[in-house]
Design a protein around this motif. Structure first.
Motif, PDB file in Angstrom:
ATOM      1  N   CYS A   1       0.831  -1.202   0.000  1.00  0.00           N
ATOM      2  CA  CYS A   1       0.000   0.000   0.000  1.00  0.00           C
ATOM      3  C   CYS A   1       0.867   1.254   0.000  1.00  0.00           C
ATOM      4  CB  CYS A   1      -0.922  -0.005   1.208  1.00  0.00           C
ATOM      5  SG  CYS A   1      -2.186  -1.285   1.110  1.00  0.00           S
ATOM      6  N   GLU A   2       0.541   2.191  -0.889  1.00  0.00           N
ATOM      7  CA  GLU A   2       1.339   3.406  -1.001  1.00  0.00           C
ATOM      8  C   GLU A   2       0.508   4.674  -1.083  1.00  0.00           C
ATOM      9  OE1 GLU A   2       4.658   3.427  -3.517  1.00  0.00           O
ATOM     10  OE2 GLU A   2       5.395   1.482  -2.845  1.00  0.00           O
ATOM     11  N   GLY A   3      -0.834   4.571  -1.071  1.00  0.00           N
ATOM     12  CA  GLY A   3      -1.657   5.760  -1.153  1.00  0.00           C
ATOM     13  C   GLY A   3      -2.726   5.778  -0.082  1.00  0.00           C
ATOM     14  N   ILE A   4      -2.967   6.961   0.492  1.00  0.00           N
ATOM     15  CA  ILE A   4      -4.019   7.107   1.499  1.00  0.00           C
ATOM     16  C   ILE A   4      -4.598   8.511   1.411  1.00  0.00           C
ATOM     17  CG2 ILE A   4      -2.471   7.885   3.351  1.00  0.00           C
ATOM     18  CD1 ILE A   4      -4.192   6.204   5.303  1.00  0.00           C
ATOM     19  N   CYS A   5      -5.915   8.616   1.572  1.00  0.00           N
ATOM     20  CA  CYS A   5      -6.554   9.924   1.656  1.00  0.00           C
ATOM     21  C   CYS A   5      -7.867   9.781   2.404  1.00  0.00           C
ATOM     22  CB  CYS A   5      -6.777  10.546   0.271  1.00  0.00           C
ATOM     23  SG  CYS A   5      -8.069   9.758  -0.720  1.00  0.00           S
ATOM     24  N   PHE A   6      -8.402  10.896   2.847  1.00  0.00           N
ATOM     25  CA  PHE A   6      -9.696  10.919   3.495  1.00  0.00           C
ATOM     26  C   PHE A   6     -10.795  10.955   2.441  1.00  0.00           C
ATOM     27  CE2 PHE A   6      -7.098  12.432   7.017  1.00  0.00           C
ATOM     28  CZ  PHE A   6      -7.699  11.825   8.121  1.00  0.00           C
ATOM     29  N   ILE A   7     -11.770  10.054   2.564  1.00  0.00           N
ATOM     30  CA  ILE A   7     -12.993  10.153   1.778  1.00  0.00           C
ATOM     31  C   ILE A   7     -13.873  11.222   2.409  1.00  0.00           C
ATOM     32  CG2 ILE A   7     -15.081   8.950   1.048  1.00  0.00           C
ATOM     33  CD1 ILE A   7     -13.447   6.355   1.048  1.00  0.00           C
ATOM     34  N   ASP A   8     -13.989  11.147   3.716  1.00  0.00           N
ATOM     35  CA  ASP A   8     -14.609  12.180   4.532  1.00  0.00           C
ATOM     36  C   ASP A   8     -13.894  12.147   5.876  1.00  0.00           C
ATOM     37  OD1 ASP A   8     -15.850  10.135   6.195  1.00  0.00           O
ATOM     38  OD2 ASP A   8     -17.405   9.958   4.660  1.00  0.00           O
ATOM     39  N   ALA A   9     -14.358  12.937   6.824  1.00  0.00           N
ATOM     40  CA  ALA A   9     -13.638  13.059   8.091  1.00  0.00           C
ATOM     41  C   ALA A   9     -13.553  11.756   8.855  1.00  0.00           C
ATOM     42  CB  ALA A   9     -14.300  14.128   8.959  1.00  0.00           C
ATOM     43  N   ASP A  10     -14.436  10.802   8.542  1.00  0.00           N
ATOM     44  CA  ASP A  10     -14.506   9.555   9.309  1.00  0.00           C
ATOM     45  C   ASP A  10     -14.148   8.309   8.506  1.00  0.00           C
ATOM     46  OD1 ASP A  10     -15.493  10.835  11.711  1.00  0.00           O
ATOM     47  OD2 ASP A  10     -17.384  11.104  10.636  1.00  0.00           O
ATOM     48  N   THR A  11     -13.662   8.484   7.276  1.00  0.00           N
ATOM     49  CA  THR A  11     -13.412   7.335   6.403  1.00  0.00           C
ATOM     50  C   THR A  11     -12.143   7.544   5.600  1.00  0.00           C
ATOM     51  OG1 THR A  11     -15.828   7.250   6.134  1.00  0.00           O
ATOM     52  CG2 THR A  11     -14.515   5.735   4.805  1.00  0.00           C
ATOM     53  N   LEU A  12     -11.344   6.483   5.526  1.00  0.00           N
ATOM     54  CA  LEU A  12     -10.089   6.536   4.781  1.00  0.00           C
ATOM     55  C   LEU A  12     -10.153   5.660   3.540  1.00  0.00           C
ATOM     56  CD1 LEU A  12      -7.661   6.147   7.821  1.00  0.00           C
ATOM     57  CD2 LEU A  12      -8.010   8.240   6.483  1.00  0.00           C
TER      58      LEU A  12
END
Length: 303
Positions: A271-282
């Motif tokens: 895994c090399e990418g991460i971001c917030f979908i919303d304040a409570d979900t990644l």
């Protein structure tokens, strides 16, 4: 547990913190003996052109769009995708080329929360590079744009790095995020399992901007991505096999490890990418194009 190293005992500070400064805090975070959780992908990126995904960022201009890119070896281009893994119209069908940019080793992409993408050309496996930089790219319209244009290229360096390469290869970078209009990067270490948080204090194009070392913590592995809410109230950090979530006091990222901290190990591939979908979900992505949705509530509070 946060340990502030005084000026005395410099050698011990360097050994433990992995950062060449005795004046910053090092946080060793105790975690429970928890085995890695394996979850199924929520989707897979359908374009065969995304064959070594190395970053993910949520669009702030186009609803339901996420931007990704390949690692080194690919041309300078970005791909707009949905949470279902579908690609939005991509110009000539080969991704949206980024003009005025070169992909030497793109490792992460972030939103500045103002309609621009930051593309980190700062992959530095051997710790030899002296040309680390970040491209500033206004988000193109994914349905109509034939190209994007890098409006700025911001070079930077780590003042603590004196040799290229150093004996301890702790100056690779694969993570950038923006909080409260300030850019931050996290280092990827090969000599230990820590990471160092650095802050941009200037954004000049005509010189290499010296970054300021903020703190260091035990990441329990190599950091490969990061993201933050615009106000800095939550910062997500991705390691190959675990995810961290920090809630800095009053959203002050310079106090990253002083607030609540959440963590959990996962088995999701490289895994090399991460971001917030919303304040409570990644959203977490791996090099093979798998997309994983992780609720913040799935993480374990460890501090």
């Amino acid at each position: 547990m946060t340990r502030l190293f005084p000026i005395l005992g410099v050698a011990a500070a360097l050994l433990v913190a992995g950062c060449a400064s005795p004046h910053v805090s090092y946080t060793s975070i105790e975690v429970p003996p928890t085995g890695p959780r394996k979850i199924e992908p929520a989707a897979t990126m359908r374009s065969a052109l995304i064959n070594e995904g190395s970053g993910i960022a949520k669009s702030t201009r186009y609803e339901g769009v996420y931007w990704t890119h390949n690692d080194s070896g690919d041309r300078a281009r970005i791909f707009p995708v949905t949470l279902q893994g579908e690609t939005v119209a991509m110009g000539d069908g080969l991704g949206i080329p980024v003009k005025m940019a070169e992909n030497k080793d793109w490792e992460d992409i972030a939103s500045d929360h103002k309609g621009n993408l930051l593309i980190g050309d700062f992959g530095n496996n051997a710790n030899r590079r002296k040309d680390l930089l970040v491209y500033v790219v206004p988000e193109p319209d994914p349905s109509h744009a034939a190209q994007a244009i890098a409006k700025r290229a911001i070079p930077f360096h780590f003042p603590e790095q004196k040799e290229f390469p150093p004996a301890a290869r702790n100056y690779d970078v694969e993570a950038i995020f923006v909080a409260n209009d300030t850019w931050y990067v996290l280092t990827k270490h090969r000599a230990d399992a820590d990471t160092c948080l650095y802050r941009f204090n200037s954004y000049r194009e005509d010189i290499s901007n010296p970054l300021e070392l903020v703190c260091s913590f035990g990441a329990r592995g190599m950091v490969t991505g990061a993201d933050s809410l615009a106000d800095g109230s939550r910062v997500a950090v991705l390691v190959y096999d675990n995810v961290w979530l920090f809630e800095p006091p009053s959203g002050d990222v310079n106090r990253l490890t002083e607030g609540k901290i959440y963590w959990r190990p996962y088995r999701l591939g490289q895994c090399e990418g991460i971001c917030f979908i919303d304040a409570d979900t990644l959203l977490v992505t791996n090099e093979e194009g798998s997309m994983y949705v992780i609720p913040v509530t799935d993480l374990i509070e460890v501090q």
